[in-house]
Design a protein around this motif. Structure first.
Motif, PDB file in Angstrom:
ATOM      1  N   SER A 111      51.795  -5.901   7.462  1.00 28.32           N
ATOM      2  CA  SER A 111      51.655  -7.326   7.154  1.00 28.32           C
ATOM      3  C   SER A 111      52.440  -8.204   8.117  1.00 28.32           C
ATOM      4  O   SER A 111      52.271  -9.415   8.130  1.00 28.32           O
ATOM      5  CB  SER A 111      52.141  -7.612   5.726  1.00 28.32           C
ATOM      6  OG  SER A 111      51.369  -6.913   4.777  1.00 28.32           O
ATOM      7  N   TYR A 112      53.305  -7.600   8.902  1.00 28.13           N
ATOM      8  CA  TYR A 112      54.219  -8.350   9.764  1.00 28.13           C
ATOM      9  C   TYR A 112      53.722  -8.406  11.196  1.00 28.13           C
ATOM     10  O   TYR A 112      53.101  -7.465  11.692  1.00 28.13           O
ATOM     11  CB  TYR A 112      55.608  -7.723   9.702  1.00 28.13           C
ATOM     12  CG  TYR A 112      56.214  -7.823   8.319  1.00 28.13           C
ATOM     13  CD1 TYR A 112      55.962  -6.854   7.354  1.00 28.13           C
ATOM     14  CD2 TYR A 112      57.024  -8.910   7.969  1.00 28.13           C
ATOM     15  CE1 TYR A 112      56.489  -6.957   6.077  1.00 28.13           C
ATOM     16  CE2 TYR A 112      57.559  -9.015   6.699  1.00 28.13           C
ATOM     17  CZ  TYR A 112      57.286  -8.034   5.765  1.00 28.13           C
ATOM     18  OH  TYR A 112      57.802  -8.145   4.502  1.00 28.13           O
ATOM     19  N   ASP A 113      54.035  -9.525  11.848  1.00 28.29           N
ATOM     20  CA  ASP A 113      53.547  -9.778  13.195  1.00 28.29           C
ATOM     21  C   ASP A 113      54.574  -9.491  14.280  1.00 28.29           C
ATOM     22  O   ASP A 113      54.223  -9.224  15.424  1.00 28.29           O
ATOM     23  CB  ASP A 113      53.092 -11.234  13.306  1.00 28.29           C
ATOM     24  CG  ASP A 113      52.033 -11.583  12.277  1.00 28.29           C
ATOM     25  OD1 ASP A 113      52.312 -12.405  11.373  1.00 28.29           O
ATOM     26  OD2 ASP A 113      50.920 -11.015  12.380  1.00 28.29           O
ATOM     27  N   TYR A 114      55.840  -9.591  13.943  1.00 27.63           N
ATOM     28  CA  TYR A 114      56.894  -9.428  14.950  1.00 27.63           C
ATOM     29  C   TYR A 114      57.954  -8.480  14.412  1.00 27.63           C
ATOM     30  O   TYR A 114      58.290  -8.495  13.229  1.00 27.63           O
ATOM     31  CB  TYR A 114      57.521 -10.792  15.285  1.00 27.63           C
ATOM     32  CG  TYR A 114      56.534 -11.824  15.742  1.00 27.63           C
ATOM     33  CD1 TYR A 114      56.103 -12.827  14.874  1.00 27.63           C
ATOM     34  CD2 TYR A 114      56.005 -11.784  17.035  1.00 27.63           C
ATOM     35  CE1 TYR A 114      55.176 -13.776  15.292  1.00 27.63           C
ATOM     36  CE2 TYR A 114      55.080 -12.717  17.450  1.00 27.63           C
ATOM     37  CZ  TYR A 114      54.667 -13.703  16.582  1.00 27.63           C
ATOM     38  OH  TYR A 114      53.753 -14.644  16.995  1.00 27.63           O
ATOM     39  N   TRP A 115      58.506  -7.705  15.333  1.00 28.70           N
ATOM     40  CA  TRP A 115      59.507  -6.709  14.971  1.00 28.70           C
ATOM     41  C   TRP A 115      60.673  -6.753  15.946  1.00 28.70           C
ATOM     42  O   TRP A 115      60.502  -6.997  17.139  1.00 28.70           O
ATOM     43  CB  TRP A 115      58.900  -5.302  15.011  1.00 28.70           C
ATOM     44  CG  TRP A 115      57.940  -5.050  13.906  1.00 28.70           C
ATOM     45  CD1 TRP A 115      56.626  -5.425  13.848  1.00 28.70           C
ATOM     46  CD2 TRP A 115      58.223  -4.400  12.667  1.00 28.70           C
ATOM     47  NE1 TRP A 115      56.066  -5.040  12.661  1.00 28.70           N
ATOM     48  CE2 TRP A 115      57.030  -4.403  11.915  1.00 28.70           C
ATOM     49  CE3 TRP A 115      59.354  -3.797  12.129  1.00 28.70           C
ATOM     50  CZ2 TRP A 115      56.945  -3.849  10.647  1.00 28.70           C
ATOM     51  CZ3 TRP A 115      59.267  -3.238  10.865  1.00 28.70           C
ATOM     52  CH2 TRP A 115      58.071  -3.262  10.147  1.00 28.70           C
TER      53      TRP A 115
END
Length: 125
Positions: A111-115
């Motif tokens: 669900s996340y776009d950046y790490w």
């Protein structure tokens, strides 16, 4: 594009505390969900905690011991970890999405776009 940088990891004895920080390269967190995940050797990536809007969510394994918070003034998200256990040993990663996430979605790493690149937490017995 947003860069996330984690800090605050280290070596601590069981029962101790650490506070992890996740800083964004630009103002971003106020309209997004931010989550913490961890990865231990031989295990799958595991959801730890997330904050979406004013709602926070926790994995059962850390509920009551960890607290996630966000400071909009400096666009930083914190993970306060108390009563640490040896099983908390892992690399901890911060992740951010471009939108608020539901309870179900915030627990899913995709669900996340950046790490961020992660910070190591080692809890000794």
């Amino acid at each position: 594009q947003v860069q996330l940088v984690e800090s605050g990891g280290g070596l601590v004895q069981a029962g101790g505390s650490l506070r992890l920080s996740c800083a964004a390269s630009r103002r971003f967190f106020s309209g997004s969900a931010v989550g913490w995940f961890r990865l231990a050797p031989g295990k799958q990536r595991e959801f730890v905690a997330a904050i979406s809007g004013t709602t926070d969510h926790y994995a059962d394994s850390v509920k009551g011991r960890f607290t996630i918070s966000r400071v909009n003034a400096n666009d930083t998200v914190y993970l306060q970890m108390n009563s640490l256990k040896t099983e908390d040993t892992a690399a901890y990663y911060c992740a951010a999405s471009r939108r608020y996430l539901s309870l179900t979605d915030c627990r899913s790493w995709y669900s996340y776009d950046y790490w961020g690149r992660g910070t190591q937490v080692t809890v000794s017995s």
